[in-house]
Write a protein that holds these residues in place. Structure first.
Motif, PDB file in Angstrom:
ATOM      1  N   UNK A   1     -22.064 -44.754 -46.304  1.00 27.78           N
ATOM      2  CA  UNK A   1     -22.254 -44.521 -45.005  1.00 27.78           C
ATOM      3  C   UNK A   1     -22.769 -43.231 -44.877  1.00 27.78           C
TER       4      UNK A   1
ATOM      5  N   UNK B   1     -18.987 -49.838 -48.081  1.00 32.94           N
ATOM      6  CA  UNK B   1     -19.749 -49.252 -46.970  1.00 32.94           C
ATOM      7  C   UNK B   1     -19.406 -47.828 -46.730  1.00 32.94           C
ATOM      8  N   UNK B   2     -18.015 -47.629 -47.002  1.00 32.25           N
ATOM      9  CA  UNK B   2     -17.250 -46.218 -46.791  1.00 32.25           C
ATOM     10  C   UNK B   2     -17.956 -45.380 -47.772  1.00 32.25           C
TER      11      UNK B   2
ATOM     12  N   UNK C   1     -10.482 -38.845 -44.060  1.00 25.84           N
ATOM     13  CA  UNK C   1     -10.154 -40.496 -43.372  1.00 25.84           C
ATOM     14  C   UNK C   1     -11.096 -40.978 -43.842  1.00 25.84           C
ATOM     15  N   UNK C   2     -10.867 -42.393 -44.077  1.00 27.06           N
ATOM     16  CA  UNK C   2     -11.923 -43.746 -44.258  1.00 27.06           C
ATOM     17  C   UNK C   2     -12.169 -44.325 -43.055  1.00 27.06           C
ATOM     18  N   UNK C   3     -13.382 -44.938 -43.047  1.00 24.75           N
ATOM     19  CA  UNK C   3     -13.603 -45.756 -41.771  1.00 24.75           C
ATOM     20  C   UNK C   3     -12.864 -47.154 -41.972  1.00 24.75           C
ATOM     21  N   UNK C   4     -11.833 -47.505 -41.004  1.00 23.61           N
ATOM     22  CA  UNK C   4     -10.871 -48.563 -41.099  1.00 23.61           C
ATOM     23  C   UNK C   4     -11.689 -49.763 -41.200  1.00 23.61           C
ATOM     24  N   UNK C   5     -12.794 -50.134 -40.461  1.00 20.58           N
ATOM     25  CA  UNK C   5     -13.177 -51.299 -40.556  1.00 20.58           C
ATOM     26  C   UNK C   5     -14.298 -51.798 -41.619  1.00 20.58           C
ATOM     27  N   UNK C   6     -14.766 -50.661 -42.400  1.00 14.76           N
ATOM     28  CA  UNK C   6     -15.750 -50.721 -43.354  1.00 14.76           C
ATOM     29  C   UNK C   6     -15.077 -51.101 -44.811  1.00 14.76           C
TER      30      UNK C   6
END
Ligand SMILES: Nc1ncnc2c1ncn2[C@@H]1O[C@H](COP(=O)(O)OP(=O)(O)OP(=O)(O)O)[C@@H](O)[C@H]1O
Ligand SMILES: [Mg+2]
Lengths: 374, 355
Positions: A102, A98-99, A89-94
């Motif tokens: 991280x 940044x993903x 899963x990816x970080x949705x707000x990044x």
């Protein structure tokens, strides 16, 4: 970039955890920069093996080396590895940048270093132009690449991948297979890749380890494994449609070797017979194996292979465009052949079929092991 | 905490700006060179009138929350700097406020889960935090063998940053819980979240993780319940389905009862349903096969395909079980008995391990 050596490794889960021996006497030396595939059906111990190399699962016995270092007692995070799983899963707000950054930030990597590594990974994955995008604005394939990017920025010695493509639809899976092969060429790193899909294994692996019930069955490069399967299990597991099998008996008259199947007698060519002749196989029951594409119905083959002609009752003909799959019965055995699309075989016909005896496999009936390997 | 705000403002404000707290700590600054700030702080602390102006800066005071005071400074290099200052201060105030609200809510929910809130207090707080009972929630418990210095919370907060009403909380006992708001298909959503968070944590931190999924609850007070059921799921699931890493409370089934029995009762029960000696003699290959057969819902073709076995081989093994134990696992009732016996036996082994 490193060798991985797995020496006499066992994994037996505790009795209270089912007590299953998931991996038995596993011995393997994975070369630096190799794309090694662990292949086998559900439950054969692929994931367990991979997680033991990662250190996420204890080993019951044996030794594991990464590089030249014995890592039995080394924490996963200190083993210089990166994992890629089926789920991600990816970080949705990044942003994509940044993903990928991280994990490095969590490990307090200096900023400049992070920047350098992320850009390098993005270049390799050909997603530099996407670095500012949010995951929402990416296609499925692009997201998968970002997930790979997270592993790449760790700059590990070894990548460990557990069925990373199995959640994708067929089309994307095909694309990603090619991508991963390219990626491996660019990264010049060792990859250990788990799959139950023999097509993935054949297309991507530099070598394949075929496993069954926790035991290694064969380790070879894809073509050798296809051409010279070590036993009936590997022979059947690799290749679609499957290799055809039939019970047979060997006849050794001192000069020639014949394989008797039903009422037919097939003479082995010199090259194959020489390993068996005079070895006491006369009268021995064996399993004969022949791949669908080693059976021919064209006149040239019928003429040139007079020692290995059999009759086939045609049951179903499947026209696939570049080829025709013909389901037939040969000497009482159901077999599939892969003929040219212009074949004249039709349902209900009895046709002559020539076996390419250079590509005939013979397995011991008891041990199921191949009788000869070149 | 102000990093996202800084990113946002940097794009629109063409000169230096920043936020300082009462003690003169710099909470945010657009400029890495901060030498000038200490003189600014002195001026600021002496002043009682805001906004105040120095030769090159304007400063306003913001009070987003209770007793905390912050100062926002802006270089006078923009037109209408006082107006801009007021706008930026208002934005900052809102930002800090929502941050603390979320923080406080999390703190409140933490006390609820640890059952430290009285009923009357609960009502009051719910009103002040605008938390309603009208939503369904589910608690996920995230278990690792290692301490991780908040890395897991950081990962989860970022992974689920688009779930506005979810909370990641660390309890006093170091358990990390994730409180999820859910609509339809609650359990499916929770399972997907669990799969994703396990993969992400394992990939980023390289530590093994298991997740317990608690029961679905309909009010805030029951969150404690959901947490307890998630813990139970981890504990019992870990015994009976150790090859999995996600355990769902509602799927625990008979494991819950088995785990309540003591050694003698277990032995008695096992003897009642099966000939223990014969059962123990089943070899590993058979056990594996039957496990996969159950996993595939007693579907022979599917099991054979997945295990790459010939159908007849599978049937042969099933018949062998029948011969050895009298149980025909193709039938639901017998399958249930086999499964129960297997679970009881595992649990007995577990108790032996512990002593
Ligand atoms: N944590 C565990 N506890 C107990 N037994 C386990 C555990 N993990 C795996 N096993 C058992 O070990 C055997 C090998 O499992 P493993 O997951 O390694 O297989 P796999 O080849 O990856 O299969 P799949 O293709 O289904 O992923 C199985 O019989 C499984 O039930
Ligand atoms: Mg697996």
């Amino acid at each position: 970039m490193a060798k991985v050596v797995v020496k006499n490794v066992y994994k037996k889960y505790e009795p209270s955890r089912g007590g299953i021996t998931a991996v038995s006497d596993f011995n393997l030396s994975i070369e630096d920069k190799e794309f090694l595939v662990l292949l086998g059906p559900s439950g054969c111990g692929k994931t367990t093996t991979l997680r033991m190399i990662a250190g996420l699962e204890d080993i019951t016995a044996g030794e594991i080396y990464i590089g030249d270092k014995l890592v039995n007692d080394v924490q996963p995070k200190d083993r210089d590895i990166a994992m890629v799983f089926q789920n991600y899963a990816l970080y949705p707000h990044m942003s994509v940048f940044d993903n990928m950054a991280f994990g490095l930030k969590l490990r307090k990597t200096p900023k400049d270093e992070i920047k350098k590594r992320v850009h390098e990974a993005a270049r390799i994955l050909e997603i530099e132009h996407l670095l500012d995008r949010k995951p929402k604005a990416l296609s499925g394939g692009q997201r998968q690449r970002v997930a790979l990017g997270r592993a790449i920025v760790r700059e590990p010695k070894v990548f460990l991948m557990d069925e990373p493509l199995s959640n994708l639809d067929a089309k994307l899976r095909g694309q990603m297979r090619v991508e991963l092969t390219k990626l491996h060429q660019r990264l010049q790193t060792t990859i250990v890749y788990v799959t139950h899909d023999q097509v993935e294994a054949m297309t991507m692996g530099t070598r394949i380890v075929c496993m069954r019930l926790g035991f290694i069955q064969q380790v070879d490069n894809p073509q050798v494994m296809y051409d010279y399967p070590a036993n009936v299990y590997v022979a059947g597991f690799i290749g679609t449609p499957q290799m055809n099998f039939a019970d047979a008996t060997i006849k050794d008259d001192g000069k020639n070797i014949y394989i008797n199947v039903g009422n037919s007698s097939i003479k082995l060519p010199e090259s194959r017979a020489k390993n068996i002749i005079g070895q006491g196989y006369d009268g021995k029951e064996v399993i004969m194996g022949i791949r669908p594409e080693a059976l021919h119905d064209e006149q040239v083959y019928i003429d040139s292979l007079p020692d290995s002609i059999v009759n086939a009752d045609v049951e179903v003909v499947e026209m696939l465009g570049p080829e025709a799959l013909v389901y037939c019965v040969i000497e009482g055995n159901n077999m599939i052949t892969r003929f040219k699309p212009n074949t004249k075989a039709r349902h209900g016909d009895v046709i002559k079929v020539a076996l390419d005896t250079e590509r005939l496999h013979i397995f011991d009936k008891d041990t199921e092991k191949a009788l000869f390997r070149d | 905490m102000l990093t996202p705000l800084k990113k946002q403002l940097s794009k629109i404000v063409p000169c230096n700006f920043g936020v300082i707290d009462q003690k003169g700590n710099i909470l945010m600054t657009s400029d890495e060179n901060i030498d000038y700030i200490s003189s600014l702080v002195n001026d600021m602390l002496l002043s009682s009138v805001f906004p105040m102006e120095t030769s090159s800066y304007v400063i306003s005071r913001i009070k987003p929350y209770r007793t905390n005071i912050f100062y926002f400074y802006l270089e006078k290099k923009v037109k209408n700097h006082l107006l801009v200052l007021q706008l930026l201060s208002a934005m900052t105030e809102n930002f800090i406020k929502s941050y603390y609200d979320k923080f406080d809510r999390a703190h409140f929910l933490r006390s609820v889960i640890q059952q430290e809130v009285t009923e009357s207090n609960m009502k009051k707080k719910m009103i002040s935090y605008k938390i309603t009972n009208e939503r369904k929630r589910i608690v996920l418990k995230i278990k690792t063998i290692e301490k991780t210095n908040h890395s897991i919370e950081t990962i989860l907060n970022n992974l689920f940053s688009d779930h506005k009403f979810d909370y990641v909380i660390e309890l006093d006992n170091c358990d990390i819980v994730y409180i999820m708001e859910v609509d339809e298909d609650a359990e499916e959503i929770a399972i997907t979240a669990a799969k994703n968070l396990i993969a992400t944590i394992e990939q980023e931190l390289l530590i093994p993780v298991v997740v317990g999924i608690g029961k679905l609850v309909y009010d805030i007070a029951s969150l404690a319940d959901s947490y307890e059921s998630a813990s139970l799921a981890c504990e019992i699931g870990g015994i009976f389905e150790s090859e999995k890493n996600i355990f769902t409370y509602s799927k625990l089934g008979i494991g819950v009862f088995i785990s309540k029995l003591n050694k003698e009762e277990l032995a008695q029960y096992l003897n009642m349903i099966i000939d223990v000696e014969l059962f123990t003699k089943l070899d590993e290959e058979i056990i594996r096969t039957i496990q996969k057969f159950f996993e595939n819902n007693l579907n022979i073709s599917e099991t054979a395909r997945k295990m790459y076995l010939h159908r007849n081989t599978l049937v042969y093994r099933i018949d062998k079980v029948l011969k050895q134990t009298g149980l025909d696992v193709r039938n639901f009732d017998d399958a249930l008995l086999f499964k129960t016996a297997y679970m009881v036996k595992s649990y007995m082994e577990k108790l032996n391990d512990n002593t």
